[in-house]
Write a protein that holds these residues in place. Structure first.
Motif, PDB file in Angstrom:
ATOM      1  N   VAL A 126       0.973  -1.196   0.061  1.00  0.00           N
ATOM      2  CA  VAL A 126      -0.106   0.051  -0.168  1.00  0.00           C
ATOM      3  C   VAL A 126       0.861   1.188  -0.122  1.00  0.00           C
ATOM      4  O   VAL A 126       1.795   1.417   0.890  1.00  0.00           O
ATOM      5  CB  VAL A 126      -0.938   0.042   1.282  1.00  0.00           C
ATOM      6  N   SER A 127       0.465   1.991  -0.891  1.00  0.00           N
ATOM      7  CA  SER A 127       1.427   3.284  -0.986  1.00  0.00           C
ATOM      8  C   SER A 127       0.357   4.349  -0.997  1.00  0.00           C
ATOM      9  O   SER A 127      -0.158   4.625  -2.108  1.00  0.00           O
ATOM     10  CB  SER A 127       2.281   3.500  -2.218  1.00  0.00           C
ATOM     11  N   GLY A 128       0.161   5.212  -0.008  1.00  0.00           N
ATOM     12  CA  GLY A 128      -0.678   6.381  -0.122  1.00  0.00           C
ATOM     13  C   GLY A 128      -2.153   5.460  -0.032  1.00  0.00           C
ATOM     14  O   GLY A 128      -2.431   4.834   0.871  1.00  0.00           O
ATOM     15  N   SER A 129      -3.004   5.935  -1.242  1.00  0.00           N
ATOM     16  CA  SER A 129      -4.494   5.269  -1.439  1.00  0.00           C
ATOM     17  C   SER A 129      -4.243   4.075  -2.354  1.00  0.00           C
ATOM     18  O   SER A 129      -5.457   3.965  -2.894  1.00  0.00           O
ATOM     19  CB  SER A 129      -5.425   6.568  -1.501  1.00  0.00           C
ATOM     20  N   GLU A 130      -3.145   3.920  -2.824  1.00  0.00           N
ATOM     21  CA  GLU A 130      -3.002   2.785  -3.981  1.00  0.00           C
ATOM     22  C   GLU A 130      -2.675   1.524  -3.406  1.00  0.00           C
ATOM     23  O   GLU A 130      -1.598   1.460  -2.383  1.00  0.00           O
ATOM     24  CB  GLU A 130      -1.980   3.482  -5.294  1.00  0.00           C
TER      25      GLU A 130
ATOM     26  N   SER B 226      -3.205   2.288 -13.642  1.00  0.00           N
ATOM     27  CA  SER B 226      -4.007   1.870 -12.375  1.00  0.00           C
ATOM     28  C   SER B 226      -5.429   1.752 -12.881  1.00  0.00           C
ATOM     29  O   SER B 226      -5.995   2.600 -13.765  1.00  0.00           O
ATOM     30  CB  SER B 226      -3.693   2.993 -11.362  1.00  0.00           C
ATOM     31  N   VAL B 227      -6.166   1.149 -11.893  1.00  0.00           N
ATOM     32  CA  VAL B 227      -7.500   0.969 -12.131  1.00  0.00           C
ATOM     33  C   VAL B 227      -8.186   1.119 -10.758  1.00  0.00           C
ATOM     34  O   VAL B 227      -7.820   0.847  -9.617  1.00  0.00           O
ATOM     35  CB  VAL B 227      -7.952  -0.432 -12.537  1.00  0.00           C
ATOM     36  N   THR B 228      -9.102   1.848 -10.867  1.00  0.00           N
ATOM     37  CA  THR B 228     -10.120   2.338  -9.520  1.00  0.00           C
ATOM     38  C   THR B 228     -11.454   1.388  -9.740  1.00  0.00           C
ATOM     39  O   THR B 228     -11.973   1.408 -10.671  1.00  0.00           O
ATOM     40  CB  THR B 228     -10.380   3.798  -9.541  1.00  0.00           C
ATOM     41  N   LEU B 229     -11.575   0.710  -8.626  1.00  0.00           N
ATOM     42  CA  LEU B 229     -12.834   0.148  -8.595  1.00  0.00           C
ATOM     43  C   LEU B 229     -13.759   0.354  -7.275  1.00  0.00           C
ATOM     44  O   LEU B 229     -13.267   1.197  -6.339  1.00  0.00           O
ATOM     45  CB  LEU B 229     -12.593  -1.376  -8.222  1.00  0.00           C
TER      46      LEU B 229
ATOM     47  N   GLU C 289     -22.583  -4.416  -5.537  1.00  0.00           N
ATOM     48  CA  GLU C 289     -22.724  -4.116  -6.970  1.00  0.00           C
ATOM     49  C   GLU C 289     -21.152  -3.658  -6.998  1.00  0.00           C
ATOM     50  O   GLU C 289     -20.549  -2.807  -6.348  1.00  0.00           O
ATOM     51  CB  GLU C 289     -23.459  -2.645  -7.100  1.00  0.00           C
ATOM     52  N   LEU C 290     -20.314  -4.250  -8.320  1.00  0.00           N
ATOM     53  CA  LEU C 290     -18.962  -3.883  -8.424  1.00  0.00           C
ATOM     54  C   LEU C 290     -18.728  -2.883  -9.701  1.00  0.00           C
ATOM     55  O   LEU C 290     -19.287  -3.204 -10.771  1.00  0.00           O
ATOM     56  CB  LEU C 290     -17.970  -5.153  -8.378  1.00  0.00           C
ATOM     57  N   TYR C 291     -17.812  -1.811  -9.638  1.00  0.00           N
ATOM     58  CA  TYR C 291     -17.870  -1.312 -10.762  1.00  0.00           C
ATOM     59  C   TYR C 291     -16.286  -1.144 -10.901  1.00  0.00           C
ATOM     60  O   TYR C 291     -15.556  -0.743  -9.937  1.00  0.00           O
ATOM     61  CB  TYR C 291     -18.373   0.385 -10.715  1.00  0.00           C
ATOM     62  N   VAL C 292     -15.793  -1.464 -12.246  1.00  0.00           N
ATOM     63  CA  VAL C 292     -14.266  -1.278 -12.522  1.00  0.00           C
ATOM     64  C   VAL C 292     -14.227  -0.317 -13.742  1.00  0.00           C
ATOM     65  O   VAL C 292     -14.728  -0.630 -14.797  1.00  0.00           O
ATOM     66  CB  VAL C 292     -13.631  -2.766 -12.737  1.00  0.00           C
ATOM     67  N   ASP C 293     -13.638   0.990 -13.458  1.00  0.00           N
ATOM     68  CA  ASP C 293     -13.739   1.970 -14.643  1.00  0.00           C
ATOM     69  C   ASP C 293     -15.026   1.800 -15.364  1.00  0.00           C
ATOM     70  O   ASP C 293     -14.997   2.003 -16.607  1.00  0.00           O
ATOM     71  CB  ASP C 293     -12.703   1.539 -15.589  1.00  0.00           C
TER      72      ASP C 293
ATOM     73  N   THR D 289      -2.678  -0.842  -8.643  1.00  0.00           N
ATOM     74  CA  THR D 289      -1.735  -0.603  -9.764  1.00  0.00           C
ATOM     75  C   THR D 289      -1.088  -2.141  -9.855  1.00  0.00           C
ATOM     76  O   THR D 289      -0.455  -2.761  -9.077  1.00  0.00           O
ATOM     77  CB  THR D 289      -0.630   0.151  -9.385  1.00  0.00           C
ATOM     78  N   ASN D 290      -1.393  -2.747 -11.125  1.00  0.00           N
ATOM     79  CA  ASN D 290      -0.865  -4.295 -11.448  1.00  0.00           C
ATOM     80  C   ASN D 290       0.762  -4.078 -11.908  1.00  0.00           C
ATOM     81  O   ASN D 290       0.803  -3.712 -13.128  1.00  0.00           O
ATOM     82  CB  ASN D 290      -1.884  -4.758 -12.571  1.00  0.00           C
TER      83      ASN D 290
END
Length: 679
Positions: free
Chosen positions: A42-46, A157-160, A130-134, A109-110
């Motif tokens: 974990v780095s910051g919020s990622e 990076s991807v925000t879910l 309910e899941l949302y990815v981008d 971040t992958n």
């Protein structure tokens, strides 16, 4: 008698210390600080995925936003003003009972070469996810309750965003893992669940078998509790919806009935707590050892089915009430067990050991529900681990107590057999002494007619009472031996018949002696009776005696219903008893004995007819003489006084008694009592 483990105070308190120490050790091993887990990724919020990782906990880097009204949409929570409301979860996965809807946001971040990952929410009783990815909604995997296969690009990076709703406690343990690691974990869980539920079913069957053999209702309550607990944990673990599918008819029926998976879980869990209360009320004997707790138990027993019925109405606040209800029941269990132990209930000591195990291991799950603990093995599987410990302790205790009961029963049986043998020897000695006494006094009666009546009266007075006690004791022993057959059964039956013979012998002589002396009339207790009703009652009693003797009985009563005749009931009852006794004694098994009575204006005629040996013509005229047994020469067949006594009683009533018989075809005795007979 050897004491059990729970009866040794020092061993019991040592066991409590060991159980508490064992629970503390399990806590130390399986309850690490999960909030620090994942700190390296974990780095910051990622959250950064690296090649060394097969799985990562998102809770360490995700952000959460409470939506109490449950009205916000995906576009609304992505608005700048809404994004400012997201706060770091800091490793938390349980958020208590405050909100019914939560939004979760995580940026990933992958940094690996694999773009195939699985996101899993390890809480199957959440109502909706309910899941949302981008902006896209990935499909849910079919082999798990809340699991989604994600494609995470390696170049950005991807925000879910994830939205979860529940009517109970908000618990959101999220894991991101590679597809192979997910498959391995799923397979491992299935194996462990199979072992657990197999063990639970074996315990339920074992306890139920104890109920079958011991007939103790508490064992039935406990076996039902085990089954209901297993069903509640099935839905807590999400196994029915995984194995059967959400479209299965049974799953859909349960969802229509209870609205949510949490409602189904609460239904079975409240029922299992209900049966736990029934079980403890019986085992702890709360009415005796803790009367106030008995009243509380009754209140819970009434409240439990009401709460189950309330689940059918799908009230939104009912899940919170149910959770607090579980907490109250837990406090009741702890209090009632502690009070019963303090009051000296040995069974409560065994239950306390089991409750230390189950509550100690299940406490993290309870704390997790109220957001007082972090996600770990104990918070997720605490109920299962605690139940295993409880079932083992309770089953061992019940098995140990059962063996103790069997040993005590065996010892009691051996002692009873020894006492029976001792009593038989005593009765044999008494019988010999009684026969000797009768013989000696009979000889004296022959030598001294003057003392005859006095001696006979003394025999009846001195011997009658102890003989009655002996008869009752022998009869009780015979009943006991029929339950537990022994070698002395035949001897006891013969001895019982001899004592009855001596009693009849003494009683007959005593009554005849009183009549011959003319000092006391044995037939001065007379009263008016409705003859048809009286004869009917007597025939019922005589019929039972005939059937016990192995014969068939027929009865017939004819005549006036309201005819009243003055008789000495005891005397006439003795006449009928003597006639029936002779009919049974000289009739082969399964033959018929007929009892008939005809009532008219002149009086009543009562006949006793058998299909026995019959009486020779040369003996028929003398059968009513004293000490005349016809052709019978064996003294054990009777004293020969029964018919003489019967004749004298009937004649005292102004009536007659006659006999008709044919050798080999049976006999018939007829008693006539006139309506105006004077006693």
């Amino acid at each position: 008698m050897k004491k059990t483990l729970a009866e040794h105070n020092r061993l019991f308190f040592l066991s409590i210390i060991l159980f508490i120490a064992g629970v503390a050790l399990v806590w130390f091993i399986f309850m690490p600080n999960e909030r620090e887990a994942g700190g390296d990724v974990v780095s910051g919020s990622e959250i950064h995925l690296t090649e060394e990782l097969d799985k990562v906990t998102l809770n360490a880097g995700m952000q959460v936003f409470s939506d109490p009204e449950g009205t916000l949409t995906y576009d609304q929570v992505r608005a700048p003003e809404a994004e400012m409301e997201f706060a770091p979860a800091d490793g938390r996965s349980a958020f208590g009972l405050e909100g019914k809807a939560y939004w979760v946001r995580a940026t990933i971040t992958n940094g690996t070469s694999s773009d195939r990952w699985v996101l899993r929410l390890s809480n199957p009783v959440v109502d909706t996810v309910e899941l949302y990815v981008d902006g896209h909604r990935p499909a849910k995997l079919k082999d798990h309750y809340w699991a989604y296969e994600l494609t995470l690009p390696t170049d950005r990076s991807v925000t879910l965003y994830l939205r979860a709703t529940t009517e109970g406690s908000m618990i959101l343990p999220l894991e991101l893992m590679r597809s192979p690691a997910y498959s391995v974990k799923l397979r491992t869980e299935y194996i462990l669940f199979g072992l657990y539920y197999g063990f639970v079913l074996l315990m339920a069957a074992y306890i139920f078998s104890m109920f079958i053999f011991m007939r103790n209702i508490a064992y039935l309550y406990y076996s039902v509790y085990i089954v209901l607990f297993a069903l509640s944990q099935l839905f807590w673990n999400g196994l029915p919806q995984e194995m059967l599918g959400e479209q299965n008819g049974l799953i859909r029926l349960l969802l229509r009935t209870f609205d949510t998976y949490e409602g189904i879980f609460l239904f079975f869990f409240i029922l299992c707590l209900w049966f736990v209360v029934f079980f403890l009320e019986k085992v702890l004997q709360l009415r005796v050892f803790a009367p106030p707790m008995h009243d509380v138990a009754k209140m819970i027993q009434w409240a439990s089915p009401l709460l189950v019925l309330a689940l059918l109405f799908h009230w939104s606040w009912l899940s919170t009430i149910a959770i607090w209800y579980e907490f109250v029941v837990c406090l009741f269990l702890i209090t009632s067990i502690s009070v019963s132990v303090f009051r000296g209930n040995i069974a409560a000591r065994y239950i306390m050991l089991g409750m230390i195990a189950v509550i100690g291991l299940a406490a993290p799950s309870i704390m997790y529900t109220f957001s007082l603990a972090d996600y770990n093995i104990l918070t997720h599987y605490g109920y299962q681990l605690g139940s295993i410990a409880e079932f083992i302790v309770f089953s061992a205790a019940l098995s140990y107590q059962t063996r103790q009961i069997e040993r005590d029963k065996h010892n009691a049986q051996q002692q009873m057999i020894a006492n029976q043998a001792k009593l038989v020897r005593t009765l044999e000695r008494w019988n010999e002494e009684l026969e000797m006494t009768v013989k000696e006094r009979t000889e004296k009666l022959v030598q001294a007619q003057r003392r005859r009546n006095e001696l006979l009266q003394n025999i009846s007075h001195d011997v009658r009472s102890p003989l009655t006690v002996v008869q009752g004791g022998i009869k009780a022993m015979m009943l006991g031996i029929q339950v537990h057959p022994g070698e002395q059964n035949k001897h006891l039956e013969n001895l019982y018949e001899k004592v009855r013979y001596i009693t009849r012998f003494i009683d007959d002589f005593f009554k005849l002696s009183l009549e011959e002396r003319d000092e006391v009339s044995p037939y001065d207790s007379t009263e008016e009776v409705h003859m048809k009703q009286w004869i009917g009652k007597e025939f019922v009693l005589l019929e039972e005696f005939i059937e016990i003797a192995g014969l068939r009985c027929e009865t017939e009563i004819r005549g006036e219903d309201d005819k009243i005749i003055t008789i000495d009931q005891h005397g006439i009852r003795r006449v009928l008893s003597n006639l029936v006794h002779n009919a049974c004694k000289y009739s082969p098994a399964n033959k018929r004995v007929k009892l008939a009575a005809t009532i008219d204006a002149d009086g009543v005629r009562i006949s006793v007819e058998d299909e026995g040996e019959g009486i020779d013509a040369e003996n028929l005229d003398r059968i009513f003489e004293r000490a005349n047994r016809g052709a019978q020469s064996d003294p054990s067949t009777g004293s020969g006084l029964g018919l003489a006594i019967a004749k004298e009683i009937v004649e005292q009533h102004g009536g007659t008694i006659t006999a008709a018989s044919e050798r080999g075809k049976g006999s018939q005795f007829v008693v006539y009592l006139p309506a105006d007979g004077k006693l």
